[in-house]
Enzyme design. Structure first.
Site, PDB file in Angstrom:
ATOM      1  N   ASP A   7      -2.629   1.155   7.051  1.00  0.00           N
ATOM      2  CA  ASP A   7      -2.004   0.772   5.892  1.00  0.00           C
ATOM      3  C   ASP A   7      -1.461  -0.660   5.761  1.00  0.00           C
ATOM      4  O   ASP A   7      -1.306  -1.513   4.846  1.00  0.00           O
ATOM      5  CB  ASP A   7      -0.732   1.814   5.886  1.00  0.00           C
ATOM      6  CG  ASP A   7      -1.316   3.244   6.162  1.00  0.00           C
ATOM      7  OD1 ASP A   7      -1.274   4.096   5.350  1.00  0.00           O
ATOM      8  OD2 ASP A   7      -1.246   3.634   7.521  1.00  0.00           O
ATOM      9  N   ASP A  47       0.940  -1.172   0.104  1.00  0.00           N
ATOM     10  CA  ASP A  47       0.108   0.069   0.172  1.00  0.00           C
ATOM     11  C   ASP A  47       0.742   1.258  -0.057  1.00  0.00           C
ATOM     12  O   ASP A  47       1.587   1.562   1.044  1.00  0.00           O
ATOM     13  CB  ASP A  47      -0.966   0.028   1.404  1.00  0.00           C
ATOM     14  CG  ASP A  47      -1.885   1.159   1.097  1.00  0.00           C
ATOM     15  OD1 ASP A  47      -2.072   1.658   0.173  1.00  0.00           O
ATOM     16  OD2 ASP A  47      -2.300   1.669   2.184  1.00  0.00           O
ATOM     17  N   GLU A  82      -0.957  -1.045  -4.981  1.00  0.00           N
ATOM     18  CA  GLU A  82      -2.219  -0.309  -5.054  1.00  0.00           C
ATOM     19  C   GLU A  82      -2.123   0.534  -6.328  1.00  0.00           C
ATOM     20  O   GLU A  82      -1.081   1.390  -6.085  1.00  0.00           O
ATOM     21  CB  GLU A  82      -2.641   0.252  -3.696  1.00  0.00           C
ATOM     22  CG  GLU A  82      -4.160   0.894  -3.856  1.00  0.00           C
ATOM     23  CD  GLU A  82      -4.386   1.287  -2.437  1.00  0.00           C
ATOM     24  OE1 GLU A  82      -4.695   0.502  -1.519  1.00  0.00           O
ATOM     25  OE2 GLU A  82      -4.776   2.687  -2.507  1.00  0.00           O
TER      26      GLU A  82
END
Lengths: 189, 189
Positions: free
Chosen positions: A141, A7, A68
């Site tokens: 996260d 992430d 991501e």
């Protein structure tokens, strides 16, 4: 299949490693957050992030790195730094000869919770449940990175089939993929 | 002072190397464009760009790398890839232990032409004149990279003084800047 989920971020970059295959309960191998100091120059923060992701790749040897896919128009203030962090993580994967798969936040949310608009708490709850963790991964996260890895374990093979079909159709033929950069340089005078 | 200017991009990344100092006519050392194939996977394009920038750093040994600061809200379609390209170029500079200076397009245009809203043709014309080149550098990305390097040669020292003052004031103390990443990893179970 072992997946390293990333992430991306400069202040906090979540990571999570998951083992699994479609249709089975995945196993969490590791989870954490890479932090770089906001006072540092941008290029040094990118260097720290790159070093940390390279170390994770060496330690966990994932088959795929799932990152991501950030849409910069959604978060103007930090989108630039987030995109740079994602680029550096993808570069580290390429240098370790690992393929990168990109998933949008709504894809990840839909895969883990059945709802593409799930909030952070719902995602953390489902990640904790799906992976059978004793406690919820923190911060968000880290949970997001695990969700990303689970998403790829479950959805990746279908994406890969589409991709193989595209390659068979002549797009991005693998033979071409490892050639050296074609760049032109000339003396200015 | 030798400056490597980078106009970041994945399809075309302009580069230009300039020698000079404030108040003097700068000299162009080299100029060109790094291209990566759009059919390649994003991570492989970033890898090719990183390899090419690293090679330029080795060949030209600049004192500073000047990179265009991109504002993603201005070019939604390609901003993400451009930011990633800029991040990878900055990473290559950090790995070669070279500082990175960021300049906005309007700063560069103002420095080279006296007009922050100059168009591409005006920038190319002024770059050709200022550097005393026999012909205009092409494509525009290559001319932009030279303009960026000239901008830094002329404006960098003033920026550096501001920065040194900030560091002396306690922001980003150099002692801290080379520490290893602080990232936390815990086994998931």
């Amino acid at each position: 299949m072992r997946v390293l989920g990333i992430d991306p971020g400069l202040t906090r970059c979540g990571w999570g490693v998951v083992d699994g295959r479609p249709g089975a309960r995945p196993t969490a191998i590791g989870v954490g957050v890479i932090r770089t100091l906001p006072e540092l120059d941008l290029e040094l923060r990118l260097l720290e992030l790159h070093t940390a992701v390279t170390a994770l790749l060496r330690e966990h040897r994932p088959d795929v790195v799932a990152v991501e896919r950030v849409f910069t128009q959604n978060n103007k203030g930090t989108g630039h730094a987030t995109a740079q962090a994602a680029g550096v993580a993808a570069l580290a994967a390429a240098q370790a000869d690992r393929p990168v798969a990109w998933h949008t936040p709504s894809e990840v949310k839909a895969a883990i919770s059945g709802n593409g608009r799930a909030d952070k708490e719902q995602v953390t709850l489902m990640v904790t449940r799906v992976l059978g963790l004793a406690e919820a991964p923190k911060p968000a996260d880290a949970a997001d990175a695990l969700a990303l890895a689970v998403c790829h374990v479950w959805r990746g093979p279908a994406q890969q089939r589409l991709r193989s079909a595209a390659i068979a159709g002549g797009i991005g033929a693998p033979v071409v993929q490892r050639t050296l950069p074609r760049w032109q340089g000339v003396a200015a005078r």
